[in-house]
Design an enzyme around this catalytic site. Structure first.
Site, mmCIF file in Angstrom:
data_model
loop_
_atom_site.group_PDB
_atom_site.id
_atom_site.type_symbol
_atom_site.label_atom_id
_atom_site.label_comp_id
_atom_site.label_asym_id
_atom_site.label_seq_id
_atom_site.Cartn_x
_atom_site.Cartn_y
_atom_site.Cartn_z
ATOM 1 N N THR A 39 0.906 -1.158 0.043
ATOM 2 C CA THR A 39 -0.127 0.171 -0.053
ATOM 3 C C THR A 39 0.802 1.357 -0.036
ATOM 4 O O THR A 39 0.591 2.259 -0.659
ATOM 5 C CB THR A 39 -0.904 -0.179 1.364
ATOM 6 O OG1 THR A 39 -1.809 -1.176 1.075
ATOM 7 C CG2 THR A 39 -1.938 1.052 1.227
ATOM 8 N N TYR A 53 -7.951 0.945 -3.829
ATOM 9 C CA TYR A 53 -6.752 1.343 -4.413
ATOM 10 C C TYR A 53 -6.140 -0.002 -4.959
ATOM 11 O O TYR A 53 -6.422 -0.878 -4.713
ATOM 12 C CB TYR A 53 -5.833 2.142 -3.668
ATOM 13 C CG TYR A 53 -5.426 1.201 -2.241
ATOM 14 C CD1 TYR A 53 -4.347 0.498 -2.360
ATOM 15 C CD2 TYR A 53 -6.113 1.476 -1.212
ATOM 16 C CE1 TYR A 53 -3.938 -0.337 -1.115
ATOM 17 C CE2 TYR A 53 -5.975 0.681 -0.099
ATOM 18 C CZ TYR A 53 -4.642 -0.005 -0.190
ATOM 19 O OH TYR A 53 -4.432 -0.752 0.972
ATOM 20 N N THR A 119 1.281 -4.159 4.186
ATOM 21 C CA THR A 119 1.017 -4.477 5.479
ATOM 22 C C THR A 119 0.124 -5.895 5.971
ATOM 23 O O THR A 119 0.335 -6.300 6.931
ATOM 24 C CB THR A 119 -0.225 -3.541 6.297
ATOM 25 O OG1 THR A 119 -1.430 -3.452 5.403
ATOM 26 C CG2 THR A 119 0.672 -1.827 6.160
ATOM 27 N N ASP A 120 -0.243 -6.502 4.953
ATOM 28 C CA ASP A 120 -1.053 -7.714 5.147
ATOM 29 C C ASP A 120 0.014 -8.941 5.602
ATOM 30 O O ASP A 120 -0.430 -9.535 6.563
ATOM 31 C CB ASP A 120 -1.501 -8.392 3.754
ATOM 32 C CG ASP A 120 -2.915 -7.524 3.449
ATOM 33 O OD1 ASP A 120 -3.464 -6.680 4.327
ATOM 34 O OD2 ASP A 120 -3.182 -7.896 2.427
ATOM 35 N N LYS A 192 -0.635 -7.026 12.611
ATOM 36 C CA LYS A 192 -1.695 -6.149 12.109
ATOM 37 C C LYS A 192 -3.195 -6.311 12.882
ATOM 38 O O LYS A 192 -3.682 -7.560 12.601
ATOM 39 C CB LYS A 192 -1.771 -6.371 10.389
ATOM 40 C CG LYS A 192 -2.800 -5.363 9.736
ATOM 41 C CD LYS A 192 -2.810 -5.374 8.589
ATOM 42 C CE LYS A 192 -3.709 -4.549 7.603
ATOM 43 N NZ LYS A 192 -3.601 -4.824 6.539
ATOM 44 N N GLU A 313 -5.325 -27.984 28.279
ATOM 45 C CA GLU A 313 -6.057 -28.050 27.453
ATOM 46 C C GLU A 313 -5.807 -29.403 26.699
ATOM 47 O O GLU A 313 -6.655 -30.211 26.433
ATOM 48 C CB GLU A 313 -6.186 -26.963 26.450
ATOM 49 C CG GLU A 313 -6.638 -25.698 26.752
ATOM 50 C CD GLU A 313 -8.279 -25.550 27.339
ATOM 51 O OE1 GLU A 313 -8.892 -26.780 27.047
ATOM 52 O OE2 GLU A 313 -8.534 -24.760 27.884
#
Length: 356
Positions: A39, A53, A119-120, A192, A313
């Site tokens: 981006t 975009y 950023t992904d 993120k 767990e």
């Protein structure tokens, strides 16, 4: 005669000024910007487009030119390594980028390195570099949430801050860093957390510091092993181990785990609910796959602070499974892909997850 003397004096003065300017410029740190797309290199159809975009459109020279104030911070040069949206980055891309970062870090004329990135998957690349690049020089990964064409673009300030940090002596030895939204994060912790706001990147244990008008303010140091302290070296890695992530949920079935096993994976990251919980319907399949040599690594899908305790767990000791500690599933995949290039032993793998 006076005119000639005056001209000669001016000429000599000009040389002196130019020499002083050159000497001053030479005192500035040398920072290399490696551009990969994303981006921060994106463009929208209008200034109103902040979320719609095309990523990876602007080349590195134009990125640098968009922040003329960089000349006051460092001597900057750029290289276009890739030009892709980060969701499409492959293991091969990671290896190529890390080898270039490592090579640059060994150059005497390089004081810091900045990587512009989508950023992904920025958090995955930052953590990978943190694991495999042996350097004390500042390495900073940066992106933006909005393209440079948007009226609310955040990329220029993010890039300015990234170069400021990479040029700073006080950033040395802190591992690979991420600068977003005026904050400095360790590449190990940051993720993120939001996909639409400029304050999208968060660390569950808080940022390392902040940048205000080009000055760093530090609050803590990274606690986990990284860069020069790491046992992993990009110069000795030619291929990453295949690792996949299967997502746990309330109606989980073994289908995804069996499908991944059929592709020849070395490990499966279980992105479990809560404390890395595993559905009763899935446990027998994971036991079976571990018996076939596939590492089973329990992580948590909890956002912003999933923490998986061993033998809570599930009886990890009994099943010979590994837990990811506080690493989210995508970072657990990165660490497993690296660690499995050196060991297939589950106890060694667990040690690595606790130390890195």
């Amino acid at each position: 005669m006076k005119t000639m003397t005056s001209l000669r004096t001016l000429a000599l003065g000009g040389v002196l000024i130019a020499s002083c300017a050159a000497a001053f410029a030479g005192d500035k740190p040398n920072v290399v910007i490696l551009a990969t797309g994303g981006t921060i290199a994106g463009a929208g159809a209008s200034v109103a487009n902040s979320a719609t975009y095309q990523a990876a459109k602007v080349p590195v020279d134009k990125l640098i030119a968009s922040v003329p104030e960089l000349v006051n911070v460092a001597d900057v040069r750029g290289e276009q390594v890739f030009q892709v949206a980060s969701e499409s980055l492959t293991n091969e891309n990671l290896l190529a980028l890390a080898k270039r970062v490592a090579a640059l870090s060994r150059q005497a004329d390089v004081d810091g390195i900045v990587i512009t990135h989508g950023t992904d998957t920025l958090e995955e690349t930052a953590y990978f570099l943190n694991l495999v690049v042996h350097t004390n020089k500042p390495v900073v990964v940066v992106g933006s949430m909005r393209p440079g064409t948007a009226m609310s673009a955040d990329g220029t300030l993010n890039l300015y801050n990234a170069v400021s940090v990479a040029a700073s002596k006080d950033a040395a030895g802190k591992g690979v860093l991420v600068t977003m939204n005026d904050e400095i994060h360790t590449g190990r912790d940051v993720s993120k957390a939001v996909n639409i706001k400029t304050e999208a990147f968060k660390s569950p244990w808080g940022p390392l510091g902040m940048i205000v008008e080009g000055k760093n303010y530090w609050f803590r140091n990274p606690a986990k092993r990284h860069t020069n302290q790491s046992e992993f070296d990009i110069d000795k890695i030619e291929k990453l181990a295949p690792v996949e992530i299967a997502y746990g949920n309330g109606n989980a079935t073994p289908t995804a785990y069996r499908a991944f096993a059929g592709t020849g994976v070395k490990a499966i990251i279980h992105a479990g609910t809560g404390n890395g919980s595993v559905s009763n319907a899935v446990v027998p399949t994971l036991q079976e796959l571990r018996g076939k040599g596939i590492q089973i690594i329990r992580s948590s899908r909890v956002v912003g602070g999933g923490f998986v305790l061993r033998n809570a767990e599930q009886p990890d000791d009994k099943y010979d499974w590994v837990v990811s500690h506080d690493l989210n599933p995508q970072k657990a995949r990165i660490l497993a892909s690296v660690a499995l290039t050196k060991t297939q032993d589950s106890k060694e793998l667990q040690r690595v997850f606790m130390e890195y």
